[in-house]
Scaffold this motif. Structure first.
Motif, PDB file in Angstrom:
ATOM      1  N   ILE A 140      -0.228  -0.285  18.673  1.00 33.28           N
ATOM      2  CA  ILE A 140      -0.610   0.799  17.764  1.00 33.28           C
ATOM      3  C   ILE A 140       0.607   1.698  17.582  1.00 33.28           C
ATOM      4  CG2 ILE A 140      -2.129   2.775  17.392  1.00 33.28           C
ATOM      5  CD1 ILE A 140      -4.184   1.424  19.184  1.00 33.28           C
ATOM      6  N   VAL A 141       0.911   2.042  16.364  1.00 29.95           N
ATOM      7  CA  VAL A 141       2.031   2.915  16.041  1.00 29.95           C
ATOM      8  C   VAL A 141       1.492   4.121  15.285  1.00 29.95           C
ATOM      9  CG1 VAL A 141       4.197   3.156  14.789  1.00 29.95           C
ATOM     10  CG2 VAL A 141       3.671   1.012  15.957  1.00 29.95           C
ATOM     11  N   VAL A 184      -1.417   9.194   2.513  1.00 31.98           N
ATOM     12  CA  VAL A 184      -2.188   8.107   3.128  1.00 31.98           C
ATOM     13  C   VAL A 184      -2.226   6.897   2.211  1.00 31.98           C
ATOM     14  CG1 VAL A 184      -4.475   7.429   3.943  1.00 31.98           C
ATOM     15  CG2 VAL A 184      -3.571   9.683   4.526  1.00 31.98           C
ATOM     16  N   HIS A 185      -2.410   7.142   0.902  1.00 36.73           N
ATOM     17  CA  HIS A 185      -2.467   6.035  -0.061  1.00 36.73           C
ATOM     18  C   HIS A 185      -1.113   5.341  -0.151  1.00 36.73           C
ATOM     19  CE1 HIS A 185      -2.657   4.053  -4.030  1.00 36.73           C
ATOM     20  NE2 HIS A 185      -3.975   3.950  -3.760  1.00 36.73           N
ATOM     21  N   ALA A 186      -0.023   6.144  -0.126  1.00 37.32           N
ATOM     22  CA  ALA A 186       1.313   5.550  -0.257  1.00 37.32           C
ATOM     23  C   ALA A 186       1.697   4.756   0.986  1.00 37.32           C
ATOM     24  CB  ALA A 186       2.342   6.649  -0.529  1.00 37.32           C
ATOM     25  N   GLN A 187       1.341   5.225   2.144  1.00 31.64           N
ATOM     26  CA  GLN A 187       1.704   4.534   3.371  1.00 31.64           C
ATOM     27  C   GLN A 187       0.850   3.298   3.631  1.00 31.64           C
ATOM     28  OE1 GLN A 187       4.247   5.215   5.478  1.00 31.64           O
ATOM     29  NE2 GLN A 187       4.922   6.819   4.061  1.00 31.64           N
ATOM     30  N   GLY A 188      -0.335   3.267   3.050  1.00 30.24           N
ATOM     31  CA  GLY A 188      -1.204   2.114   3.228  1.00 30.24           C
ATOM     32  C   GLY A 188      -1.782   1.997   4.623  1.00 30.24           C
ATOM     33  N   VAL A 189      -1.945   3.113   5.320  1.00 27.51           N
ATOM     34  CA  VAL A 189      -2.532   3.079   6.656  1.00 27.51           C
ATOM     35  C   VAL A 189      -4.040   3.000   6.540  1.00 27.51           C
ATOM     36  CG1 VAL A 189      -0.625   4.357   7.686  1.00 27.51           C
ATOM     37  CG2 VAL A 189      -2.570   5.599   6.782  1.00 27.51           C
ATOM     38  N   SER A 190      -4.661   2.433   7.565  1.00 30.50           N
ATOM     39  CA  SER A 190      -6.121   2.295   7.564  1.00 30.50           C
ATOM     40  C   SER A 190      -6.814   3.308   8.462  1.00 30.50           C
ATOM     41  CB  SER A 190      -6.507   0.880   8.027  1.00 30.50           C
ATOM     42  OG  SER A 190      -6.005   0.628   9.324  1.00 30.50           O
ATOM     43  N   VAL A 191      -6.035   4.067   9.231  1.00 32.91           N
ATOM     44  CA  VAL A 191      -6.609   5.060  10.148  1.00 32.91           C
ATOM     45  C   VAL A 191      -5.799   6.343  10.035  1.00 32.91           C
ATOM     46  CG1 VAL A 191      -7.227   5.627  12.528  1.00 32.91           C
ATOM     47  CG2 VAL A 191      -7.337   3.250  11.752  1.00 32.91           C
ATOM     48  N   VAL A 192      -6.506   7.461   9.943  1.00 35.98           N
ATOM     49  CA  VAL A 192      -5.877   8.780   9.953  1.00 35.98           C
ATOM     50  C   VAL A 192      -6.441   9.549  11.145  1.00 35.98           C
ATOM     51  CG1 VAL A 192      -5.565  10.965   8.737  1.00 35.98           C
ATOM     52  CG2 VAL A 192      -5.580   8.812   7.461  1.00 35.98           C
ATOM     53  N   ARG A 196     -10.509   4.950   7.979  1.00 37.74           N
ATOM     54  CA  ARG A 196     -11.199   5.555   9.123  1.00 37.74           C
ATOM     55  C   ARG A 196     -10.506   6.867   9.482  1.00 37.74           C
ATOM     56  NH1 ARG A 196     -11.342  -0.004  10.348  1.00 37.74           N
ATOM     57  NH2 ARG A 196     -13.448  -0.790  10.794  1.00 37.74           N
ATOM     58  N   ILE A 197     -11.302   7.901   9.674  1.00 35.75           N
ATOM     59  CA  ILE A 197     -10.775   9.239   9.966  1.00 35.75           C
ATOM     60  C   ILE A 197     -11.226   9.634  11.373  1.00 35.75           C
ATOM     61  CG2 ILE A 197     -10.693  11.640   9.240  1.00 35.75           C
ATOM     62  CD1 ILE A 197     -11.511  10.694   6.437  1.00 35.75           C
ATOM     63  N   VAL A 198     -10.258   9.860  12.240  1.00 31.94           N
ATOM     64  CA  VAL A 198     -10.514  10.299  13.616  1.00 31.94           C
ATOM     65  C   VAL A 198     -10.058  11.747  13.746  1.00 31.94           C
ATOM     66  CG1 VAL A 198     -10.024   9.902  16.053  1.00 31.94           C
ATOM     67  CG2 VAL A 198     -10.188   7.963  14.486  1.00 31.94           C
ATOM     68  N   VAL A 199     -10.934  12.594  14.199  1.00 34.07           N
ATOM     69  CA  VAL A 199     -10.618  14.005  14.389  1.00 34.07           C
ATOM     70  C   VAL A 199     -10.496  14.267  15.890  1.00 34.07           C
ATOM     71  CG1 VAL A 199     -11.351  16.389  14.037  1.00 34.07           C
ATOM     72  CG2 VAL A 199     -11.808  14.662  12.275  1.00 34.07           C
ATOM     73  N   GLY A 200      -9.339  14.756  16.299  1.00 31.14           N
ATOM     74  CA  GLY A 200      -9.113  15.072  17.709  1.00 31.14           C
ATOM     75  C   GLY A 200      -9.365  16.530  18.000  1.00 31.14           C
ATOM     76  N   ARG A 201     -10.577  16.827  18.447  1.00 33.44           N
ATOM     77  CA  ARG A 201     -10.905  18.173  18.934  1.00 33.44           C
ATOM     78  C   ARG A 201     -10.801  18.147  20.460  1.00 33.44           C
ATOM     79  NH1 ARG A 201     -10.992  22.583  15.914  1.00 33.44           N
ATOM     80  NH2 ARG A 201     -12.825  23.435  17.004  1.00 33.44           N
ATOM     81  N   TRP A 202      -9.603  17.825  20.924  1.00 30.65           N
ATOM     82  CA  TRP A 202      -9.372  17.584  22.348  1.00 30.65           C
ATOM     83  C   TRP A 202      -9.334  18.917  23.101  1.00 30.65           C
ATOM     84  CZ3 TRP A 202      -4.968  14.977  19.546  1.00 30.65           C
ATOM     85  CH2 TRP A 202      -5.367  13.729  19.075  1.00 30.65           C
ATOM     86  N   LEU A 218      -9.487   3.527  19.220  1.00 28.60           N
ATOM     87  CA  LEU A 218      -8.406   2.839  18.515  1.00 28.60           C
ATOM     88  C   LEU A 218      -8.154   1.454  19.093  1.00 28.60           C
ATOM     89  CD1 LEU A 218      -5.888   5.793  18.031  1.00 28.60           C
ATOM     90  CD2 LEU A 218      -7.492   4.848  16.369  1.00 28.60           C
ATOM     91  N   ALA A 219      -8.327   1.294  20.390  1.00 25.43           N
ATOM     92  CA  ALA A 219      -8.163  -0.032  20.985  1.00 25.43           C
ATOM     93  C   ALA A 219      -9.213  -0.994  20.465  1.00 25.43           C
ATOM     94  CB  ALA A 219      -8.257   0.069  22.511  1.00 25.43           C
TER      95      ALA A 219
END
Length: 602
Positions: free
Chosen positions: A489-490, A507-515, A543-549, A581-582
């Motif tokens: 994972i990068v 996000v659209h330009a980078q073509g990533v599937s997870v934010v 997929r959108i992950v929100v880190g409320r750590w 993510l794993a």
């Protein structure tokens, strides 16, 4: 009007404390035997309970109490007889005593010791002189005799101790007979509405006091046996007496061991010719005391009392001042009971914090406090201890991230300035590198969960990381990169804040599937909720992950609004984020970490 009671509360507490101390001192004639009887009952309750199964309650109590006090009485009588014999034998050691006195005087002759002796003798001579007017004889001494006093005067010194001992024996018998009823009455009196807390307090006090006295008895027994055997081999007279006396005096903290060692050392000086024997006895006691304190008591007393050493020393001084020698004897058990009350009674929580041996601060608070004190060295030590004792990667959720949360909270509440919060963030950034190095050196990475294990490598999963508010959120994404370093994972992180439309375009330009959007509490999640809503509306497949750590104390009460806005997952810990993510990647069957940069910048 409402402020007056609050302003008077500290004074009322102080006055109540003073009143309690006054009552304890004034009523010591009654309270000391009661306290001593209760402590003895704690020790005798287990054997009484064991015998009750065969003999019944009353015979079991009578047998145990009679046996214990008869043994103690015989031991005291035998010790007194031996001490009397020792006193009678002292004239035989007159030659050795005079020789050693001559040696000491010879060593100090003409020096400071001799001058000090001469000064003391002169003072004693001056004090002994009495001024008598000239021409008048000195008045004769007045001697008062009484037949009653001469007949029964020998009873006076032993009446008070005998009366106290009798009261203690009677109290022990009745406490053991009625211990269950007394327990229920005390629970009904103090904790009828809080049965769970009161029961735990009574159980913990009983178990801690019993264990502490049992371990102390075992340590004293070992000490007495070793001391008696050593004195016998060295040729000191009456070794059994000195061994038993040393074992008994170890129940008196701090002072008892010194008194117990002084007796046989003085006996060796009197009975043994020359200085080799006495010095050997002194060396034996030094070695024995070091072994008892550093090895034996460390092993036996581990967690038994639950009292810090400083608090115990202060408590010993207090109880000795209050109740004299018996207070010194009972200081440790009484302090244990006070600390247990402090742990379970809300109003006495400060006592448990000050006097208990548990850490006053949780590790996360201790680490944050060290950062506030600008002490990165001790903060690094806390991290190192955590890495050695806890699971892989937990140091981020346990120590590093909470420090960022608490710094942000204190800034929002105006307890920290922006510069002070920045200092905490920069110190954590520096310590983060050392923490990662220590984990690689001391612990293997945790196995990933949540994904099927298939053969063959796969392209790394690309995740776009976005810090919602600033430097602390950026640093938390860096921690996430460290946690994911062993996975394919990068994280490609944006360094600058962007508008919602710009983030969608990126996000659209980078073509990533997870934010992954990092937004540390306690800052409100309103901005993040807007970003999630825009991203989900424009790119529903991402997929959108929100880190409320954050630690549990600062965690969000509800994350439903973020999930309704389109978040795939709202995480409270980095470990939870890693597992999610794993689960999005297929790991190779061979557990070899991918040699890839953990994070790149867009």
């Amino acid at each position: 009007m409402t402020e007056a009671p609050n302003s008077l509360k500290p004074w009322i507490t102080f006055a109540g404390s003073v009143l309690i101390v006054v009552v304890l001192y004034w009523a010591q004639a009654v309270l000391v035997p009661i306290a001593l009887a209760v402590l003895i009952s704690f020790v005798l309750a287990p054997p009484v309970t064991w015998l009750e199964r065969w003999l019944g309650r009353v015979p079991a109590v009578l047998v145990v109490v009679t046996l214990v006090f008869v043994v103690l009485g015989l031991a005291g009588w035998g010790l007194a007889r031996q001490m009397g014999n020792l006193a009678e034998d002292l004239p035989r050691y007159r030659v050795n005593i005079l020789a050693k006195i001559a040696d000491v005087r010879g060593a100090g002759k003409g020096g400071t010791v001799e001058k000090l002796q001469e000064t003391i003798e002169e003072i004693k001579t001056d004090l002994g002189k009495t001024e008598v007017p000239k021409g008048q004889p000195a008045p004769p001494p007045v001697v008062v005799t009484s037949e009653l006093a001469s007949g029964f005067g020998w009873l006076e010194p032993i009446m008070a101790p005998l009366g106290t001992a009798s009261l203690v024996v009677v109290l022990v018998i009745f406490i053991l007979l009625e211990r269950r009823d007394l327990r229920d009455r005390l629970i009904g009196l103090f904790g009828q509405g809080r049965l769970t807390v009161t029961t735990k307090a009574f159980d913990e006090a009983g178990s801690r006091v019993s264990r502490q006295l049992l371990m102390q008895s075992l340590a004293s027994l070992v000490y007495g046996v070793v001391a008696g055997v050593g004195l016998y081999l060295l040729g000191v007279p009456y070794p059994l007496v000195w061994g038993a006396l040393g074992a008994a005096l170890r129940y008196i903290p701090y002072v008892g061991p010194m008194i117990g060692a002084a007796g046989p050392i003085l006996a060796s000086l009197a009975a043994m010719p020359g200085w080799t024997g006495p010095l050997s006895v002194m060396g034996m006691f030094v070695v024995l005391e070091l072994f008892t304190n550093l090895v034996l008591e460390t092993v036996l007393y581990a967690g038994a009392a639950g009292v810090s050493q400083v608090a115990l020393l202060v408590s010993v001084a207090f109880w000795t001042w209050l109740w004299g020698p018996l207070g010194l004897l009972m200081a440790t058990p009484l302090t244990v009971c006070v600390v247990v009350l402090g742990r379970h009674v809300p109003g006495l929580a400060s006592i448990g914090t000050v006097m208990g041996d548990a850490p006053a601060l949780a590790p996360e608070f201790s680490y944050y406090q060290r950062l506030l004190a600008r002490d990165p060295g001790e903060a690094a030590d806390i991290i190192e201890r955590h890495i050695k004792s806890e699971s892989w990667g937990s140091v981020y959720d346990a120590l590093l991230l909470p420090a960022l949360n608490y710094a942000e909270r204190d800034r929002l509440e105006r307890r920290l300035s922006d510069e002070e919060e920045g200092a905490v963030i920069e110190a954590t950034r520096e310590l983060l590198v050392d923490a990662a190095d220590s984990m690689r050196r001391l612990q293997p990475p945790a196995p990933a969960t949540g994904a099927p294990v298939l053969p063959g490598p796969r392209e790394p999963l690309r995740v776009l990381g976005y810090a919602a508010n600033g430097a602390a959120d950026e640093l938390s994404l860096t921690m996430l990169g460290h946690v994911l370093a062993d996975l394919p994972i990068v994280i490609e992180m944006t360094k600058t804040r962007v508008l919602a439309s710009e983030l969608v375009a990126l996000v659209h330009a980078q073509g990533v599937s997870v934010v992954c959007i990092a937004d540390l509490p306690p800052s409100p999640p309103s901005k993040t909720r807007y970003l999630v809503k825009r991203l989900h509306a424009a790119l529903p497949d991402v997929r959108i992950v929100v880190g409320r750590w954050s630690p549990a104390a600062l965690a969000d009460d509800s994350t439903q609004l973020l999930r309704d806005a389109g978040a795939s997952l709202v995480c409270a810990t980095l470990a939870e984020t890693r597992d999610f993510l794993a689960g999005l990647v297929e790991l190779p069957r061979i557990p070899a970490p991918v040699a890839a940069e953990p994070m790149t910048d867009v």
